[in-house]
Design an enzyme around this catalytic site. Structure first.
Site, short mmCIF file in Angstrom:
data_model
loop_
_atom_site.label_atom_id
_atom_site.label_comp_id
_atom_site.label_asym_id
_atom_site.label_seq_id
_atom_site.Cartn_x
_atom_site.Cartn_y
_atom_site.Cartn_z
N SER A 61 60.31 58.43 42.69
CA SER A 61 61.48 59.25 42.98
C SER A 61 61.39 59.72 44.44
O SER A 61 60.37 60.24 44.87
CB SER A 61 61.50 60.45 42.05
OG SER A 61 62.57 61.27 42.42
N GLY A 62 62.46 59.49 45.17
CA GLY A 62 62.49 59.90 46.58
C GLY A 62 61.96 58.85 47.52
O GLY A 62 61.85 59.09 48.73
N THR A 75 67.98 54.55 46.20
CA THR A 75 69.44 54.68 46.26
C THR A 75 69.95 54.33 47.65
O THR A 75 70.95 53.61 47.80
CB THR A 75 69.85 56.11 45.87
OG1 THR A 75 69.26 56.39 44.60
CG2 THR A 75 71.33 56.26 45.79
N ASN A 96 63.07 64.98 45.49
CA ASN A 96 64.16 64.33 46.23
C ASN A 96 65.39 65.22 46.18
O ASN A 96 65.80 65.65 45.10
CB ASN A 96 64.44 62.95 45.58
CG ASN A 96 65.53 62.19 46.31
OD1 ASN A 96 66.08 62.67 47.30
ND2 ASN A 96 65.80 61.00 45.82
N SER A 138 68.28 63.21 44.09
CA SER A 138 67.59 62.35 43.13
C SER A 138 68.57 61.81 42.08
O SER A 138 69.39 62.56 41.52
CB SER A 138 66.49 63.16 42.45
OG SER A 138 65.81 62.34 41.54
N SER A 139 68.47 60.50 41.86
CA SER A 139 69.35 59.91 40.85
C SER A 139 68.83 60.33 39.48
O SER A 139 67.67 60.07 39.17
CB SER A 139 69.31 58.38 40.94
OG SER A 139 69.46 57.99 42.28
N GLY A 177 63.46 56.85 39.80
CA GLY A 177 62.09 56.42 40.12
C GLY A 177 61.04 57.10 39.25
O GLY A 177 61.30 58.11 38.59
N GLU A 212 58.30 59.34 37.84
CA GLU A 212 58.34 60.77 38.07
C GLU A 212 57.18 61.48 37.35
O GLU A 212 56.97 61.23 36.17
CB GLU A 212 59.67 61.28 37.52
CG GLU A 212 60.19 62.49 38.20
CD GLU A 212 61.64 62.75 37.80
OE1 GLU A 212 62.50 62.82 38.69
OE2 GLU A 212 61.94 62.85 36.59
N1 LIG Z 1 66.35 54.20 54.96
C1 LIG Z 1 66.33 55.52 55.05
N2 LIG Z 1 66.58 56.11 56.22
C2 LIG Z 1 66.61 57.43 56.32
N3 LIG Z 1 66.36 58.26 55.31
C3 LIG Z 1 66.10 57.73 54.11
C4 LIG Z 1 66.10 56.33 53.91
N4 LIG Z 1 65.83 56.09 52.63
C5 LIG Z 1 65.70 57.29 52.06
N5 LIG Z 1 65.86 58.27 52.91
C6 LIG Z 1 65.75 59.73 52.67
O1 LIG Z 1 65.05 59.88 51.47
C7 LIG Z 1 65.83 60.59 50.54
C8 LIG Z 1 65.60 60.04 49.15
O2 LIG Z 1 66.06 58.75 49.07
P1 LIG Z 1 66.73 58.18 47.75
O3 LIG Z 1 67.63 59.14 47.18
O4 LIG Z 1 67.19 56.85 48.06
O5 LIG Z 1 65.47 58.09 46.83
P2 LIG Z 1 65.39 57.42 45.41
O6 LIG Z 1 64.33 56.40 45.50
O7 LIG Z 1 66.70 56.93 45.01
O8 LIG Z 1 64.92 58.59 44.52
P3 LIG Z 1 65.32 58.86 43.00
O9 LIG Z 1 64.45 57.97 42.20
O10 LIG Z 1 64.96 60.27 42.84
O11 LIG Z 1 66.70 58.60 42.90
C9 LIG Z 1 67.24 60.42 50.97
O12 LIG Z 1 68.00 61.53 50.59
C10 LIG Z 1 67.10 60.32 52.48
O13 LIG Z 1 67.09 61.60 53.01
MG LIG Z 2 68.03 57.39 43.62
#
Ligand SMILES: Nc1ncnc2c1ncn2[C@@H]1O[C@H](COP(=O)(O)OP(=O)(O)OP(=O)(O)O)[C@@H](O)[C@H]1O
Ligand SMILES: [Mg+2]
Length: 1030
Positions: free
Chosen positions: A56-57, A61, A106, A109-110, A336, A338
């Site tokens: 997660s994070g 996404t 995050n 977070s999704s 992700g 967790e």
């Molecule tokens: N390529 C990137 N460039 C800049 N910032 C990023 C990038 N990828 C992720 N982030 C930062 O990390 C944060 C978390 O990313 P994201 O929401 O994609 O995580 P996730 O893997 O989908 O987590 P979850 O499993 O909780 O959904 C985003 O809000 C953003 O601030």
């Molecule tokens: Mg996500």
């Protein structure tokens, strides 16, 4: 690796840089992978899936959005395509607002799993998409762990909606008013809820939500918030049980108004629970805890169903419009892995981690196990690489007989008292032996002394680490129970969306069967997803989280190392390094690359493997770069594959040129042949036309020549015939003439002597006849004075012409005379005589011609006045008139009656009628008159006669001509008298008694006027002035 800051590597320039470039050419990038997947989908017709995994994070996404935006940038353009792209991209903000929340790991977070299939047509243009969602973490709606938030939409709505909207939704902007919103992290750094609310509304509009649909969705969100504020208080009943009552009904009322539900219905649903067995219905009252449970269950259900409805609604909008075959690119972005460090992991984390476990499994299956097994199977030399296979963990969770989920279901369905503890007991018995399951009270008592493991918890050694799960709530959450009273109350709502969300509340469709448990549903949908993913060509994005602080520039080695390890990346790299980058069955490989070798192109007759061997031998590829398996060729480096692809591309270009060349040649040739054929047709038609024209010309010329010849012949014949005829006629004529001559010669003596005279006479006779007959119609009138006579037609008629008018005139006069009476005859005789006497001699004459000679002007015999006079004259009076007797002394006149008888002339007094003088006619010598127009006349007496004693008489009369004429006539007819002379001259002598007086007539001067005046000039001269007659 999540940079936790915006890097300038996702710009349009970067898109162009990575577009259509080989995977190994540039440094690793999400775009490189997206391009590879998109191109093999478009060019090799292979469905693709992009699996994005990580904690997660870690950035899953964000990565999924980057993939989508790259594909949107490189695929086709056009109004329709752009609309589809826009809708697909704009579905993200909507789903994130409703399905994402701030967690400790995050900020975005999704809290749901998302798999999106993007559909493309054969050109690679997007047609639409289908989104599948996996189990929303709905417990968050009613309770959030410390430091976390509820779903974004609640905060967005309260911060971003206008006052008006909030008023309509009966909401207050203050977060603290709502029990369901945790306060400690309501505001998140770097997250502008108000702006995001506008983005979400805009996105909903682009995706295709109607105005009223958006409103309904917001009403439901508001209703959930309101629901959280309904509170219950206990009320003891007489039987000792506790009953719940709603504390403040205001919130309930407002919520009911929002959703169009009757307040009493909902109130009752919060107070009672009806259990329906087959034939009976039992209603029991709810205590306060149960009421709260019911309220929260309703809130969770309401929200999660609203979320599912949103996904369905978006799917409706982004659905591909055509039914044509399409290719699919799936993007999987799931919550992700967790772990809550304090062991506060619950059913949701269990589900999330199970899902990640499955993904790791599929990754291992396809990259490590399957690949290595394939080398062995294909007879490729291979040293096995060890790796951890998490299938055993998956089995621990999902095994149908003794898996944790199966146990949970069994426990939930079991009659009797079921609690989370009984469930844990069950696990402790059944899973005790499992090497990845740990529990304090498990049968093998291995963990009896492990204090890190509380009694109400169990621990699972996941691939990514150990996770301690608290069993509290597992049974309830798995049951996901919503009292039927509540669903029925919802169904009764006068709100279209609510009604749709609770179909089981329809009393007509009461289903007594228990609904499938949450765990069961999730396991089934994950199973389907895995099957689906296995049918597609997988592409992996493994997201790594650099630190736990959500901060950039911090790289926690241990954390990254841990992730790299559990993700099996090392093993993966090793397999990749030792193994082959690409493999393909011989048939499709030969089919794809046969154009690279002359011997295999265009057809290879032998077995496919031999063909590929020939092909590879022909190419400048080192032998260590590829191996031949039993059914596939293995290529070690992507470089070699790309070399093949590049050669193929060039070859295809050449082939395309060749095809073009041949096609163009064929096209030109067929065009030429067509032209030639057409030319022949045209030429044939033209020749025919020209010949026809020539023939017509010759024909008409021949006809002309023929006609001329015939004409000439005919004329020649005619000439001959005419000549012949003329000859014949000439003979006849000659003979006729000859005979004529003969006859004339013979008969001349009979008619020649008098024929001319006869003809002449006859002619003359005819002419005369014609002349006289013509004369009949042109004769002049019978008037004797008519002098006209028609002209003569011939000269020889001159004599006749002279004679005839004279004869005609005589005859006409005779005719004229014969009409006269004796008197009239006498009158005319007198007139004639007057004419003989005076014509052309006296100027007075012409005026007298028209006056008739009346004779007795005084009507002497009838007038008694003249009776005496009449009686004194014994003869018949021929003329009686009044005359003037000119006095010789002064020339003045005295009126006297003038009578003429056969024997004498009598002058008498006009008044008395006394005879003054009577002159016998024989005594008259002559009468003198002037030549002029006067009426003077002198009666000259014979010298020596008895009457001559008194002298001559000079008289004047108006009827001079008549008097003289009658005198002359009477004198002539009297037997004894001589012819009376009439002297006409302007100067004559008159014998007055003794003297002779000369009477001279002169032309009167104008001053004398018109009357005749007579003056005595001297003794011997009387001058009479006569006015000139005009
Ligand atoms: N390529 C990137 N460039 C800049 N910032 C990023 C990038 N990828 C992720 N982030 C930062 O990390 C944060 C978390 O990313 P994201 O929401 O994609 O995580 P996730 O893997 O989908 O987590 P979850 O499993 O909780 O959904 C985003 O809000 C953003 O601030
Ligand atoms: Mg996500």
């Amino acid at each position: 690796m999540n940079p936790y800051r915006v890097l300038p590597i996702f710009t349009p320039e970067k898109v162009e840089e990575y577009r259509n470039r080989n995977f190994y050419e540039l440094s690793p990038h999400i775009y490189a992978l997206a391009d590879e997947a998109y191109r093999s989908l478009r060019d090799q017709d292979k469905d693709q899936c992009i699996l994005i995994t990580g904690e997660s994070g870690a950035g899953k996404t964000e990565a999924s959005k980057l993939v989508m935006s790259y594909v949107a940038a490189v695929c086709g353009k056009g109004q329709e395509v752009n609309k589809v792209k826009e809708q697909l991209l704009q579905s993200n903000p909507v789903l994130e607002a409703f399905g994402n929340a701030k967690t400790v790991r995050n900020d975005n977070s999704s809290r749901f799993g998302k798999y999106m299939d993007i559909e493309f047509d054969f050109k690679g243009d997007p047609l639409g998409g289908v989104i599948s969602n996996y189990l929303l973490e709905k417990s968050r709606v009613v309770k959030q762990p410390r430091g976390e938030r509820n779903f974004h939409i609640f905060y967005q709505l309260l911060s971003g909606a206008s006052d008006d909207t909030l008023k309509k939704l009966k909401l207050d902007r203050d977060f603290s008013k709502y029990n369901y919103l945790s306060l400690d992290s309501a505001v998140v750094n770097g997250l502008d809820d108000a702006a995001n609310f506008r983005t979400v509304k805009n996105a909903m509009q682009i995706v295709g939500f109607m105005e009223d649909e958006v409103q309904s969705v917001l009403e439901l969100v508001a209703a959930v918030l309101k629901l959280g504020d309904i509170e219950f208080k206990p009320e003891s009943r007489c039987n000792g049980t506790d009953e719940s009552r709603i504390k403040d009904k205001n919130d309930l009322k407002e919520m009911c108004e929002l959703l169009g539900i009757e307040q009493s219905v909902l109130e009752r649903a919060f107070s009672y629970r009806t259990v329906e067995a087959r034939l009976e219905k039992v209603s029991t009252t709810l205590n306060v805890a149960q009421a709260y449970y019911a309220r929260d269950a309703l809130a969770k259900n309401l929200y999660s169903r609203l979320f599912s409805w949103l996904v369905t609604r978006i799917n409706e909008s982004i659905k591909a419009q055509t039914k044509a075959r399409h290719k699919v690119m799936g993007v999987l972005d799931i919550y992700g892995f967790e772990i809550f460090e304090d062991g506060d992991n619950s059913f949701e984390q269990f589900i999330i981690n199970y899902c990640n476990e499955k993904l790791q499994q599929i990754f291992i299956e396809l990259t490590l196990r399957e690949e290595q097994e394939e080398y062995v199977r294909e007879g490729i030399e291979w040293t096995n690489i060890e790796y951890f296979n998490n299938a055993i963990i998956c089995d621990l969770i999902e095994n149908h007989q003794n898996g944790i989920l199966a146990m949970l279901d069994e426990e939930c369905l079991r009659p009797g008292t079921v609690t989370d503890e009984t469930f844990l007991d069950k696990l402790n018995t059944i899973c005790a032996e499992h090497q990845h399951f740990e529990s304090r009270l498990s049968k093998n008592s291995k963990f009896l002394t492990d204090h890190s493991l509380p009694h109400n918890c169990f621990r699972i050694q996941h691939y990514a680490g150990k996770v301690l799960y608290r069993v509290e709530g597992f049974v309830d959450k798995n049951n996901d129970l919503l009292y039927r009273d509540l669903s029925q109350a919802m169904y009764k709502a006068n709100h279209s969306l609510i009604k749709q969300l609770f179909p089981e509340g329809n009393p007509a469709k009461v289903n007594l069967k228990r609904p499938p448990t949450a765990g069961f549903q999730f396991r089934a949908s994950v199973g389907t997803l895995m099957k689906n993913l296995q049918t597609k060509n997988p592409n992996y994005i493994r997201c790594i989280k650099p630190n736990d602080k959500k901060a950039s520039h911090i790289f926690t080695d241990s954390l990254v190392c841990h992730q790299v390890r559990y993700l099996g990346l090392m093993e993966n790299v090793r397999v990749r390094r030792a193994g082959y980058a690409f493999r393909q069955a011989y048939e499709p490989c030969l089919e794809r690359y046969k154009m690279l070798c002359k011997r295999t192109w265009p057809h290879w007759r032998g077995p496919a493997r031999e063909g590929v061997e020939v092909l590879m031998a022909d190419l400048p590829v080192p032998a260590e770069e590829f191996s031949f398996g039993r059914s596939k060729i293995f290529i070690r480096n992507p470089r070699t594959l790309f070399f093949l692809e590049e050669r193929r591309r060039q070859c295809l270009q050449d082939l395309a040129t060749l095809i073009q060349k041949i096609y163009r040649g064929w096209k030109c040739r067929s065009h030429f042949l067509l032209l030639k054929k057409s030319q022949i047709v045209v030429a044939a038609w033209y020749r025919r036309y020209a010949q026809e024209k020539k023939y017509q010309k010759i024909k008409s010329a021949t006809t002309v020549v023929q006609s001329y010849t015939r004409g000439w012949q005919a004329r020649k014949l005619l000439r001959e015939l005419k000549y012949q005829k003329r000859c014949e006629e000439a003979v006849t004529t000659i003979s006729a003439f000859w005979h004529g001559t003969q006859v004339r010669r013979e008969y001349r003596k009979f008619f020649r002597a008098n024929a001319g005279k006869k003809i002449y006479d006859f002619t003359i006779q005819r002419i005369m006849q014609k002349y006289f007959l013509g004369l009949k119609s042109t004769m002049p009138s019978m008037s004797p004075i008519d002098k006209s006579w028609p002209a003569r037609p011939y000269r020889f008629l001159d004599g006749v012409h002279r004679e005839l008018p004279r004869i005609f005139h005589l005859w006409r006069c005779k005719k004229y005379r014969s009409q006269f009476t004796e008197e009239k005859k006498a009158v005319y005789e007198e007139k004639l005589e007057a004419s003989e006497i005076f014509k052309d001699k006296k100027a007075l004459y012409p005026s007298s011609v028209s006056q008739p000679f009346k004779g007795d002007y005084l009507e002497i015999s009838k007038n008694p006045k003249y009776q005496k006079l009449n009686s004194a004259v014994d003869e018949k009076v021929l003329l009686a008139d009044v005359v003037n007797k000119i006095n010789r002394a002064n020339g003045k006149g005295t009126a006297r009656i003038f009578l003429l008888t056969k024997k004498s002339v009598v002058l008498a007094d006009q008044k008395t009628g006394q005879v003054k003088a009577s002159v016998p006619l024989p005594d008259l010598a002559s009468v003198s008159v002037s030549t002029q127009s006067d009426g003077f006349f002198a009666l000259r007496l014979k010298e020596g006669s008895a009457s001559a004693v008194k002298g001559d008489f000079l008289l004047s009369s108006e009827h001079l001509i008549e008097i003289i004429t009658k005198l002359h006539r009477t004198g002539a007819t009297a037997a004894d008298s001589e012819q009376l002379n009439v002297d006409i001259s302007d100067e004559f002598l008159v014998q007055f008694k003794h003297d002779k007086v000369c009477v001279k007539f002169i032309q009167g001067a104008p001053k004398n006027g018109n009357s005749v005046s007579c003056k005595r000039k001297n003794n011997r001269l009387l001058e009479v002035s006569v006015p000139t007659t005009a």
